[in-house]
Design a protein around this motif. Sequence first.
Motif, mmCIF file in Angstrom:
data_model
loop_
_atom_site.group_PDB
_atom_site.id
_atom_site.type_symbol
_atom_site.label_atom_id
_atom_site.label_comp_id
_atom_site.label_asym_id
_atom_site.label_seq_id
_atom_site.Cartn_x
_atom_site.Cartn_y
_atom_site.Cartn_z
ATOM 1 N N VAL A 1 0.834 -1.203 0.000
ATOM 2 C CA VAL A 1 0.000 0.000 0.000
ATOM 3 C C VAL A 1 0.866 1.250 0.000
ATOM 4 C CG1 VAL A 1 -1.712 1.320 1.310
ATOM 5 C CG2 VAL A 1 -1.953 -1.156 1.090
ATOM 6 N N SER A 2 1.952 1.220 0.785
ATOM 7 C CA SER A 2 2.856 2.367 0.851
ATOM 8 C C SER A 2 3.478 2.659 -0.509
ATOM 9 C CB SER A 2 3.964 2.108 1.884
ATOM 10 O OG SER A 2 4.874 3.168 1.935
ATOM 11 N N LEU A 3 3.848 1.598 -1.242
ATOM 12 C CA LEU A 3 4.442 1.795 -2.568
ATOM 13 C C LEU A 3 3.441 2.396 -3.549
ATOM 14 C CD1 LEU A 3 6.589 -1.446 -3.053
ATOM 15 C CD2 LEU A 3 7.427 0.908 -3.031
ATOM 16 N N VAL A 4 2.205 1.894 -3.522
ATOM 17 C CA VAL A 4 1.191 2.415 -4.447
ATOM 18 C C VAL A 4 0.894 3.880 -4.143
ATOM 19 C CG1 VAL A 4 -1.195 2.220 -5.216
ATOM 20 C CG2 VAL A 4 0.168 0.162 -4.884
ATOM 21 N N LEU A 5 0.642 4.184 -2.868
ATOM 22 C CA LEU A 5 0.368 5.566 -2.499
ATOM 23 C C LEU A 5 1.599 6.447 -2.682
ATOM 24 C CD1 LEU A 5 -1.881 5.104 0.663
ATOM 25 C CD2 LEU A 5 -2.552 5.447 -1.718
ATOM 26 N N GLY A 6 2.787 5.829 -2.618
ATOM 27 C CA GLY A 6 4.003 6.583 -2.892
ATOM 28 C C GLY A 6 4.032 7.123 -4.304
ATOM 29 N N GLY A 7 3.320 6.439 -5.230
ATOM 30 C CA GLY A 7 3.219 6.964 -6.592
ATOM 31 C C GLY A 7 2.537 8.317 -6.622
ATOM 32 N N LEU A 8 1.526 8.514 -5.761
ATOM 33 C CA LEU A 8 0.857 9.815 -5.669
ATOM 34 C C LEU A 8 1.795 10.878 -5.113
ATOM 35 C CD1 LEU A 8 -2.655 8.771 -4.288
ATOM 36 C CD2 LEU A 8 -2.049 9.339 -6.643
ATOM 37 N N THR A 9 2.565 10.508 -4.082
ATOM 38 C CA THR A 9 3.497 11.462 -3.483
ATOM 39 C C THR A 9 4.575 11.870 -4.483
ATOM 40 O OG1 THR A 9 3.138 10.449 -1.311
ATOM 41 C CG2 THR A 9 5.061 11.854 -1.544
ATOM 42 N N LEU A 10 5.114 10.889 -5.213
ATOM 43 C CA LEU A 10 6.133 11.208 -6.219
ATOM 44 C C LEU A 10 5.551 12.072 -7.337
ATOM 45 C CD1 LEU A 10 8.056 7.822 -6.574
ATOM 46 C CD2 LEU A 10 8.914 9.958 -5.592
ATOM 47 N N ALA A 11 4.274 11.851 -7.659
ATOM 48 C CA ALA A 11 3.633 12.680 -8.673
ATOM 49 C C ALA A 11 3.575 14.127 -8.223
ATOM 50 C CB ALA A 11 2.223 12.161 -8.965
ATOM 51 N N THR A 12 3.269 14.329 -6.939
ATOM 52 C CA THR A 12 3.218 15.687 -6.396
ATOM 53 C C THR A 12 4.589 16.335 -6.422
ATOM 54 O OG1 THR A 12 1.437 14.981 -4.930
ATOM 55 C CG2 THR A 12 2.513 17.060 -4.406
ATOM 56 N N ALA A 13 5.615 15.553 -6.059
ATOM 57 C CA ALA A 13 6.955 16.118 -5.943
ATOM 58 C C ALA A 13 7.631 16.313 -7.298
ATOM 59 C CB ALA A 13 7.818 15.213 -5.066
ATOM 60 N N PHE A 14 7.434 15.367 -8.219
ATOM 61 C CA PHE A 14 8.211 15.408 -9.461
ATOM 62 C C PHE A 14 7.361 15.376 -10.734
ATOM 63 C CE2 PHE A 14 10.875 13.248 -6.239
ATOM 64 C CZ PHE A 14 11.847 14.225 -6.115
ATOM 65 N N GLY A 15 6.258 14.627 -10.714
ATOM 66 C CA GLY A 15 5.446 14.517 -11.921
ATOM 67 C C GLY A 15 4.814 15.836 -12.332
ATOM 68 N N VAL A 16 4.271 16.565 -11.346
ATOM 69 C CA VAL A 16 3.612 17.835 -11.663
ATOM 70 C C VAL A 16 4.598 18.875 -12.202
ATOM 71 C CG1 VAL A 16 2.303 19.760 -10.690
ATOM 72 C CG2 VAL A 16 1.707 17.409 -10.094
ATOM 73 N N PRO A 17 5.746 19.114 -11.522
ATOM 74 C CA PRO A 17 6.684 20.083 -12.110
ATOM 75 C C PRO A 17 7.246 19.637 -13.454
ATOM 76 C CG PRO A 17 7.624 19.075 -10.140
ATOM 77 C CD PRO A 17 6.174 18.708 -10.175
ATOM 78 N N LEU A 18 7.463 18.323 -13.641
ATOM 79 C CA LEU A 18 7.956 17.834 -14.928
ATOM 80 C C LEU A 18 6.918 18.072 -16.017
ATOM 81 C CD1 LEU A 18 9.959 16.298 -16.709
ATOM 82 C CD2 LEU A 18 8.879 14.157 -15.948
ATOM 83 N N GLY A 19 5.658 17.731 -15.717
ATOM 84 C CA GLY A 19 4.600 17.964 -16.687
ATOM 85 C C GLY A 19 4.416 19.433 -16.996
ATOM 86 N N SER A 20 4.555 20.270 -15.972
ATOM 87 C CA SER A 20 4.456 21.714 -16.178
ATOM 88 C C SER A 20 5.589 22.213 -17.071
ATOM 89 C CB SER A 20 4.495 22.431 -14.824
ATOM 90 O OG SER A 20 4.542 23.830 -14.993
ATOM 91 N N LEU A 21 6.796 21.686 -16.850
ATOM 92 C CA LEU A 21 7.936 22.091 -17.660
ATOM 93 C C LEU A 21 7.732 21.689 -19.119
ATOM 94 C CD1 LEU A 21 10.762 23.374 -17.560
ATOM 95 C CD2 LEU A 21 11.696 21.075 -17.198
ATOM 96 N N VAL A 22 7.234 20.466 -19.330
ATOM 97 C CA VAL A 22 6.948 20.015 -20.699
ATOM 98 C C VAL A 22 5.933 20.939 -21.358
ATOM 99 C CG1 VAL A 22 5.868 18.172 -22.050
ATOM 100 C CG2 VAL A 22 7.530 17.597 -20.274
ATOM 101 N N GLY A 23 4.891 21.291 -20.592
ATOM 102 C CA GLY A 23 3.861 22.155 -21.142
ATOM 103 C C GLY A 23 4.344 23.562 -21.433
ATOM 104 N N ASN A 24 5.170 24.099 -20.552
ATOM 105 C CA ASN A 24 5.628 25.476 -20.719
ATOM 106 C C ASN A 24 6.713 25.610 -21.782
ATOM 107 O OD1 ASN A 24 3.945 26.753 -18.779
ATOM 108 N ND2 ASN A 24 5.232 25.982 -17.128
ATOM 109 N N LEU A 25 7.526 24.572 -21.952
ATOM 110 C CA LEU A 25 8.562 24.627 -22.975
ATOM 111 C C LEU A 25 8.046 24.178 -24.345
ATOM 112 C CD1 LEU A 25 11.673 23.263 -21.026
ATOM 113 C CD2 LEU A 25 11.035 25.639 -21.488
ATOM 114 N N GLY A 26 6.984 23.381 -24.328
ATOM 115 C CA GLY A 26 6.409 22.904 -25.583
ATOM 116 C C GLY A 26 4.961 23.308 -25.697
ATOM 117 N N SER A 27 4.068 22.387 -25.353
ATOM 118 C CA SER A 27 2.633 22.642 -25.416
ATOM 119 C C SER A 27 1.947 21.913 -24.268
ATOM 120 C CB SER A 27 2.058 22.152 -26.746
ATOM 121 O OG SER A 27 0.640 22.138 -26.714
ATOM 122 N N TRP A 28 0.887 22.507 -23.747
ATOM 123 C CA TRP A 28 0.129 21.839 -22.693
ATOM 124 C C TRP A 28 -0.452 20.525 -23.201
ATOM 125 C CZ3 TRP A 28 -4.955 20.791 -23.709
ATOM 126 C CH2 TRP A 28 -5.607 21.573 -24.673
#
Length: 422
Positions: free
Chosen positions: A143-170
Amino acid sequence: MSTEPTTGRTTGERYLGAVLLLALGAFAVGTDSYIISGILPAIAGDFRLPEGVTGQLVTVFALSYAVSAPVLTTLTAAFGRRLLLQTALGVFLLANVLGALAPTYGVLLVARVLAGAGAAMYMNTAVAVATAVAGDSRRGRAVSLVLGGLTLATAFGVPLGSLVGNLGSWRGTLGLTAALAAVAMAGLALTLPATAPPPAVSMARRLRVAARPGVLVAVSANTLVVGGSFVVFTYLAVLTRAVTPLSEAGVSAVLLVWGVAAAAGNAAGGRSCDRRGSERTYLYGVGGVAASFVALGTVALAAPRGHTATTAVFLLCTLVWSALYWLIPGAQVQRVMLRAPDAPVVAVSVSSASSYLGVALGGAAGGATLQYASAGALPWTGCALALCALLVVVRDRYQAPEALPDAHKEPSGSTVRETLDT
């Protein structure tokens, strides 16, 4: 030669591979849940809409998640878990592809509704499947590993996705989320063993648990404080550009700060619950969010715009707010479990729905703030909701304890395990 050690390793590797793929799916869902904040200005510019209107993409996703989670979980109780995971990821994937290709804002809204439904069905099923494939000895880690995917998304997935969108396209950001879902979907099809469906829980029972006074107070406060935070988080890119001289790419750095602080706050919240109890930890988190918004609102309205010092203080306030906010989710789970000890899993599902109702409330209230006031007023709107939550928590804790005789007693480790096993 005995083959038992090899078989044991194979079983362990298969379990770990399946759980990691479930976590990858959670990472995709978590990224998609929060990513609109980082690419909102770009979407607004593309469709030539006010940013407050565009922010309703967050509202419809969250409402879809909140409504779909209990409804779909009830309706699909007899379905095989593997089929449900594949269906959920398939809906989620197609919704993000539709969003990436959306020719109009209306089509994008529909895509976000579908994505919310797919995300809700996936997360509820993924946690159940993780516990089933892991077995009793590995249940907590799974359970910790699965929910850890949400935490990693908050820490790294969101800024990475934002960077992709801002440098390229949303649109590329939504495409990236769809690609992550596709990888998880393909991997689970190859590795996930068949698992029996968990015991069905009727909608009537979910509603009865939600209507209990102790649970109702807990989820009401949770909706308000989550709503307060998402007034600001939904429009964090807008607020950052209004207060600081940071470029669009710089917004990704702000989201990274928020995400790293979130991971730290989540870890600190777990330790605080163990040492001080979930009720006290939750109170600290809600009070801290309200105080952080006072500081952030002061910076947004009073500090000189564009100065380096203003940017530094803005980032510091954002970091503190995120860390304090993330004390709340873990404490909230324990709080609702204590208030429904005979139905802890149902109580947690009700609490999860309340969190997404809060996200929807925050998106709507933030949009109205932008329309009728300004970006600098966003923290003050968030503060007002957080203060309402604080009043509910304080009254619950100090003025009416007799109404909740067991709500403020922290369980032992064995009690928590027993309630989770039910």
